[in-house]
Design a protein around this motif. Sequence first.
Motif, PDB file in Angstrom:
ATOM      1  N   ALA A 223      27.994  19.008  22.723  1.00  0.00           N
ATOM      2  CA  ALA A 223      26.887  19.853  22.274  1.00  0.00           C
ATOM      3  C   ALA A 223      27.315  20.591  21.022  1.00  0.00           C
ATOM      4  N   GLY A 224      26.390  20.727  20.082  1.00  0.00           N
ATOM      5  CA  GLY A 224      26.659  21.462  18.860  1.00  0.00           C
ATOM      6  C   GLY A 224      25.484  22.342  18.504  1.00  0.00           C
ATOM      7  N   LEU A 225      25.724  23.617  18.306  1.00  0.00           N
ATOM      8  CA  LEU A 225      24.683  24.577  17.947  1.00  0.00           C
ATOM      9  C   LEU A 225      24.913  25.034  16.517  1.00  0.00           C
ATOM     10  N   ARG A 226      23.964  24.714  15.631  1.00  0.00           N
ATOM     11  CA  ARG A 226      24.096  25.112  14.227  1.00  0.00           C
ATOM     12  C   ARG A 226      23.623  26.556  14.088  1.00  0.00           C
ATOM     13  N   VAL A 227      24.548  27.489  14.068  1.00  0.00           N
ATOM     14  CA  VAL A 227      24.214  28.907  14.033  1.00  0.00           C
ATOM     15  C   VAL A 227      23.756  29.349  12.646  1.00  0.00           C
ATOM     16  N   THR A 228      24.224  28.658  11.617  1.00  0.00           N
ATOM     17  CA  THR A 228      23.739  28.835  10.251  1.00  0.00           C
ATOM     18  C   THR A 228      23.610  27.438   9.650  1.00  0.00           C
ATOM     19  N   PRO A 229      22.913  27.283   8.521  1.00  0.00           N
ATOM     20  CA  PRO A 229      22.833  25.950   7.915  1.00  0.00           C
ATOM     21  C   PRO A 229      24.188  25.345   7.582  1.00  0.00           C
ATOM     22  N   GLU A 230      25.209  26.192   7.422  1.00  0.00           N
ATOM     23  CA  GLU A 230      26.527  25.705   7.008  1.00  0.00           C
ATOM     24  C   GLU A 230      27.542  25.630   8.136  1.00  0.00           C
ATOM     25  N   ALA A 231      27.233  26.148   9.323  1.00  0.00           N
ATOM     26  CA  ALA A 231      28.250  26.238  10.371  1.00  0.00           C
ATOM     27  C   ALA A 231      27.662  25.953  11.746  1.00  0.00           C
ATOM     28  N   ALA A 232      28.469  25.333  12.587  1.00  0.00           N
ATOM     29  CA  ALA A 232      28.048  25.015  13.952  1.00  0.00           C
ATOM     30  C   ALA A 232      29.187  25.271  14.922  1.00  0.00           C
ATOM     31  N   ILE A 233      28.821  25.695  16.133  1.00  0.00           N
ATOM     32  CA  ILE A 233      29.759  25.786  17.246  1.00  0.00           C
ATOM     33  C   ILE A 233      29.688  24.457  17.990  1.00  0.00           C
ATOM     34  N   VAL A 234      30.833  23.833  18.246  1.00  0.00           N
ATOM     35  CA  VAL A 234      30.831  22.507  18.866  1.00  0.00           C
ATOM     36  C   VAL A 234      31.750  22.485  20.080  1.00  0.00           C
ATOM     37  N   THR A 235      31.375  21.679  21.065  1.00  0.00           N
ATOM     38  CA  THR A 235      32.210  21.493  22.244  1.00  0.00           C
ATOM     39  C   THR A 235      31.996  20.089  22.785  1.00  0.00           C
ATOM     40  N   SER A 236      32.995  19.555  23.470  1.00  0.00           N
ATOM     41  CA  SER A 236      32.900  18.212  24.045  1.00  0.00           C
ATOM     42  C   SER A 236      33.700  18.136  25.336  1.00  0.00           C
ATOM     43  N   TRP A 237      33.180  17.352  26.278  1.00  0.00           N
ATOM     44  CA  TRP A 237      33.949  16.925  27.440  1.00  0.00           C
ATOM     45  C   TRP A 237      34.260  15.457  27.216  1.00  0.00           C
ATOM     46  N   THR A 238      35.507  15.102  27.064  1.00  0.00           N
ATOM     47  CA  THR A 238      35.888  13.735  26.702  1.00  0.00           C
ATOM     48  C   THR A 238      35.955  12.790  27.903  1.00  0.00           C
ATOM     49  N   GLY A 239      35.718  13.332  29.080  1.00  0.00           N
ATOM     50  CA  GLY A 239      35.915  12.564  30.295  1.00  0.00           C
ATOM     51  C   GLY A 239      37.192  12.964  31.007  1.00  0.00           C
ATOM     52  N   ASN A 240      38.094  13.650  30.248  1.00  0.00           N
ATOM     53  CA  ASN A 240      39.353  14.101  30.840  1.00  0.00           C
ATOM     54  C   ASN A 240      39.854  15.419  30.254  1.00  0.00           C
ATOM     55  N   SER A 241      39.179  15.940  29.228  1.00  0.00           N
ATOM     56  CA  SER A 241      39.598  17.219  28.663  1.00  0.00           C
ATOM     57  C   SER A 241      38.421  17.910  27.979  1.00  0.00           C
TER      58      SER A 241
END
Length: 285
Positions: A223-241
């Motif tokens: 999931a990625g949330l673009r908090v400004t047009p130039e920046a985003a908070i990102v996170t991932s579950w890779t299946g193991n981490s």
Amino acid sequence: MKVKFLKSSFASFFLLSAVISANPAVAQTDSSGVVGDTFGDSNELRQKLMIDPILVPSEPPAAAPGSSAGTPSAYGASAGQAYVGGGGFIPLDDGYVDGSLSVGAGFGDPVKSVGVEVGVNLTSIGGQNFDLGDSGTVGVKVHKYLKDGTAVALGWSNPVKWGDAKGAKETFYGVATKSFDLKPNDSKNKMPLTVSVGLGTGSFRSKGAIQDNENSVNLFGSAGLRVTPEAAIVTSWTGNSLNFGGSFAPFKKSPVVINAVVTDITNNLGNGSGLSISGGYSFKF
């Protein structure tokens, strides 16, 4: 029991889809995260211009921040689009600094038919070894942009591998990506939330499957949330981490995306957390 991986290619996860796409300690590489959602964003723009031509068009930014932190999205490069990127992995516990380089290009049209992205990842270019080109992998992704704005893709990572990367598992995956505007009436920043969900083998295996040397199918997502047009908070579950960080497109007229992600923040794999820093540049030919 610690699970061992080829750390040298982890940075490639963030070089693309783009990207983009890019497990920290696993030597899996994917180009889906290279330049964030630059290519996916351009396809979305094309759709919007065709659906709502009443709007006065404005110059779009040269790049958009990414929406993933180490897993592929369904966005990809199409005909005439290419990218280059580089990154490094810095262990926060035991280990050594390492890096990788990625280059790739797109073919076809994901809006009218399908797009195909081919990426080459050169691994083990830093830390204990500096052998540019002696180790690497090749990956391919077929992607489609649907009318409702959803993107879908099928990928095959590591069908070709050499050098230290020969130990990397072949990975097959399918992924779907959708973006939702949390502030649709905000003319400056609609605050899109981009979600990707997929199934894959190889680098997306569970910790148990890795320990048992089984190449079974597992769930991954981002999931990625673009908090400004130039920046985003990102996170991932890779299946193991679990990974968490930020993606940035700091230059309005230059298609550069920079990612900074902390990997395996819960230390599920037992190898400790790490910091992956990468940057990508996209261009047309």
